[in-house]
Design an enzyme around this catalytic site. Sequence first.
Site, PDB file in Angstrom:
ATOM      1  N   HIS A  18       0.844  -1.206   0.000  1.00 24.28           N
ATOM      2  CA  HIS A  18       0.000   0.000   0.000  1.00 24.28           C
ATOM      3  C   HIS A  18       0.878   1.254   0.000  1.00 24.28           C
ATOM      4  O   HIS A  18       0.614   2.212  -0.737  1.00 24.28           O
ATOM      5  CB  HIS A  18      -0.880   0.053   1.255  1.00 24.28           C
ATOM      6  CG  HIS A  18      -1.921  -1.020   1.359  1.00 24.28           C
ATOM      7  ND1 HIS A  18      -2.004  -1.871   2.419  1.00 24.28           N
ATOM      8  CD2 HIS A  18      -2.942  -1.359   0.529  1.00 24.28           C
ATOM      9  CE1 HIS A  18      -3.027  -2.695   2.257  1.00 24.28           C
ATOM     10  NE2 HIS A  18      -3.608  -2.415   1.116  1.00 24.28           N
ATOM     11  N   LYS A  42     -17.853  -5.929   7.121  1.00 23.38           N
ATOM     12  CA  LYS A  42     -16.534  -6.556   7.000  1.00 23.38           C
ATOM     13  C   LYS A  42     -15.866  -6.551   8.365  1.00 23.38           C
ATOM     14  O   LYS A  42     -15.581  -5.486   8.918  1.00 23.38           O
ATOM     15  CB  LYS A  42     -15.699  -5.767   5.964  1.00 23.38           C
ATOM     16  CG  LYS A  42     -14.462  -6.518   5.488  1.00 23.38           C
ATOM     17  CD  LYS A  42     -13.869  -5.868   4.242  1.00 23.38           C
ATOM     18  CE  LYS A  42     -12.592  -6.559   3.806  1.00 23.38           C
ATOM     19  NZ  LYS A  42     -12.052  -6.038   2.556  1.00 23.38           N
ATOM     20  N   SER A 129      -3.271  -8.022   2.794  1.00 24.46           N
ATOM     21  CA  SER A 129      -3.357  -7.907   4.248  1.00 24.46           C
ATOM     22  C   SER A 129      -3.712  -9.237   4.900  1.00 24.46           C
ATOM     23  O   SER A 129      -3.262  -9.525   6.007  1.00 24.46           O
ATOM     24  CB  SER A 129      -4.386  -6.838   4.621  1.00 24.46           C
ATOM     25  OG  SER A 129      -3.991  -5.597   4.097  1.00 24.46           O
TER      26      SER A 129
HETATM   27  N1  COA Z   1      -0.321  -4.032  -1.518  1.00 24.16           N
HETATM   28  C1  COA Z   1      -0.717  -4.991  -0.670  1.00 24.16           C
HETATM   29  N2  COA Z   1      -1.989  -5.382  -0.554  1.00 24.16           N
HETATM   30  C2  COA Z   1      -2.905  -4.746  -1.302  1.00 24.16           C
HETATM   31  C3  COA Z   1      -2.557  -3.735  -2.189  1.00 24.16           C
HETATM   32  C4  COA Z   1      -1.204  -3.369  -2.282  1.00 24.16           C
HETATM   33  N3  COA Z   1      -0.768  -2.429  -3.115  1.00 24.16           N
HETATM   34  N4  COA Z   1      -3.684  -3.301  -2.803  1.00 24.16           N
HETATM   35  C5  COA Z   1      -4.689  -4.029  -2.311  1.00 24.16           C
HETATM   36  N5  COA Z   1      -4.226  -4.911  -1.416  1.00 24.16           N
HETATM   37  C6  COA Z   1      -4.974  -5.934  -0.687  1.00 24.16           C
HETATM   38  C7  COA Z   1      -5.614  -5.426   0.554  1.00 24.16           C
HETATM   39  O1  COA Z   1      -4.717  -5.481   1.628  1.00 24.16           O
HETATM   40  C8  COA Z   1      -6.769  -6.361   0.715  1.00 24.16           C
HETATM   41  O2  COA Z   1      -6.297  -7.549   1.298  1.00 24.16           O
HETATM   42  P1  COA Z   1      -7.255  -8.576   2.060  1.00 24.16           P
HETATM   43  O3  COA Z   1      -8.506  -8.733   1.244  1.00 24.16           O
HETATM   44  O4  COA Z   1      -6.404  -9.763   2.099  1.00 24.16           O
HETATM   45  O5  COA Z   1      -7.515  -7.987   3.398  1.00 24.16           O
HETATM   46  C9  COA Z   1      -7.153  -6.706  -0.696  1.00 24.16           C
HETATM   47  O6  COA Z   1      -6.032  -6.409  -1.482  1.00 24.16           O
HETATM   48  C10 COA Z   1      -8.346  -5.927  -1.145  1.00 24.16           C
HETATM   49  O7  COA Z   1      -8.035  -4.543  -1.074  1.00 24.16           O
HETATM   50  P2  COA Z   1      -8.913  -3.390  -0.373  1.00 24.16           P
HETATM   51  O8  COA Z   1      -8.714  -2.237  -1.261  1.00 24.16           O
HETATM   52  O9  COA Z   1      -8.599  -3.208   1.040  1.00 24.16           O
HETATM   53  O10 COA Z   1     -10.330  -3.927  -0.274  1.00 24.16           O
HETATM   54  P3  COA Z   1     -11.405  -3.870  -1.271  1.00 24.16           P
HETATM   55  O11 COA Z   1     -10.923  -4.298  -2.619  1.00 24.16           O
HETATM   56  O12 COA Z   1     -12.483  -4.650  -0.657  1.00 24.16           O
HETATM   57  O13 COA Z   1     -11.751  -2.308  -1.325  1.00 24.16           O
HETATM   58  C11 COA Z   1     -13.203  -0.538  -1.744  1.00 24.16           C
HETATM   59  C12 COA Z   1     -12.764  -1.943  -2.057  1.00 24.16           C
HETATM   60  C13 COA Z   1     -13.114  -0.250  -0.271  1.00 24.16           C
HETATM   61  C14 COA Z   1     -12.339   0.428  -2.474  1.00 24.16           C
HETATM   62  C15 COA Z   1     -14.638  -0.498  -2.241  1.00 24.16           C
HETATM   63  O14 COA Z   1     -15.371  -1.508  -1.573  1.00 24.16           O
HETATM   64  C16 COA Z   1     -15.295   0.814  -2.015  1.00 24.16           C
HETATM   65  O15 COA Z   1     -15.077   1.707  -2.789  1.00 24.16           O
HETATM   66  N6  COA Z   1     -16.119   0.923  -0.956  1.00 24.16           N
HETATM   67  C17 COA Z   1     -16.837   2.140  -0.631  1.00 24.16           C
HETATM   68  C18 COA Z   1     -18.321   1.977  -0.911  1.00 24.16           C
HETATM   69  C19 COA Z   1     -18.616   2.112  -2.401  1.00 24.16           C
HETATM   70  O16 COA Z   1     -18.517   3.158  -2.967  1.00 24.16           O
HETATM   71  N7  COA Z   1     -18.956   0.967  -3.011  1.00 24.16           N
HETATM   72  C20 COA Z   1     -19.195   0.902  -4.434  1.00 24.16           C
HETATM   73  C21 COA Z   1     -17.904   0.666  -5.176  1.00 24.16           C
HETATM   74  S1  COA Z   1     -18.178   0.408  -6.904  1.00 24.16           S
END
Ligand code: COA
Length: 163
Positions: A18, A42, A129
């Site tokens: 990250h 979550k 993560s």
């Molecule tokens: N290095 C290491 N790990 C990384 C990384 C990086 N550069 N980039 C992503 N990851 C990992 C994260 O640690 C996470 O790991 P885990 O699932 O093992 O815990 C995984 O990749 C997913 O990443 P993360 O970005 O934390 O979660 P997500 O993909 O679920 O996030 C959001 C998505 C939060 C951006 C999205 O749900 C969101 O925008 N939510 C807000 C509500 C909304 O608007 N929803 C509609 C969206 S269309």
Amino acid sequence: MKRTALYPGTFDPITFGHMDVIRRAADLFDRVIVTIAVNPDKHTLFTLSERRKQIARAVQDIPRVEVAECGGLLVDFALKHNAVAIIRGVRAVSDFDYEFQMALTNRKLAETITTVFLMPHERYAYLNSSIVREVARLGGRVDCFVPDFVASALKKKFSGKKS
Ligand code: COA
């Protein structure tokens, strides 16, 4: 005009992967808001407050970076903060389908906001993560994946819980 980008995620916990993406984004934009997406469904190991503090400490030496949290739609938060971009890190092809779906959905919801994909250094291409939490839970060293204060926090969370 100042160009602001959001870097959203759960950050449970923040990793060197990250941080690599945040550095790259800070080189490209005037202001980067690391946005902790609050999803009540979550379950996270670290509380929101713990994650916020960890991120703030992890990025303290990177200029133009702030930390915030968002409990609603990301694009609404982006519009409120005059952001022009949402940063996502892509590590492997397996990230693509989900990222593609999110980017297009967000564009449909707010067409002025562009999703920008950045590749972290290949040394972090495999990292997430969950893996870090798993290694820490089983008593392994995680200081090559996360800052030392996060490694200590993980150790503390799992102390006495090894099975
Ligand atoms: N290095 C290491 N790990 C990384 C990384 C990086 N550069 N980039 C992503 N990851 C990992 C994260 O640690 C996470 O790991 P885990 O699932 O093992 O815990 C995984 O990749 C997913 O990443 P993360 O970005 O934390 O979660 P997500 O993909 O679920 O996030 C959001 C998505 C939060 C951006 C999205 O749900 C969101 O925008 N939510 C807000 C509500 C909304 O608007 N929803 C509609 C969206 S269309």
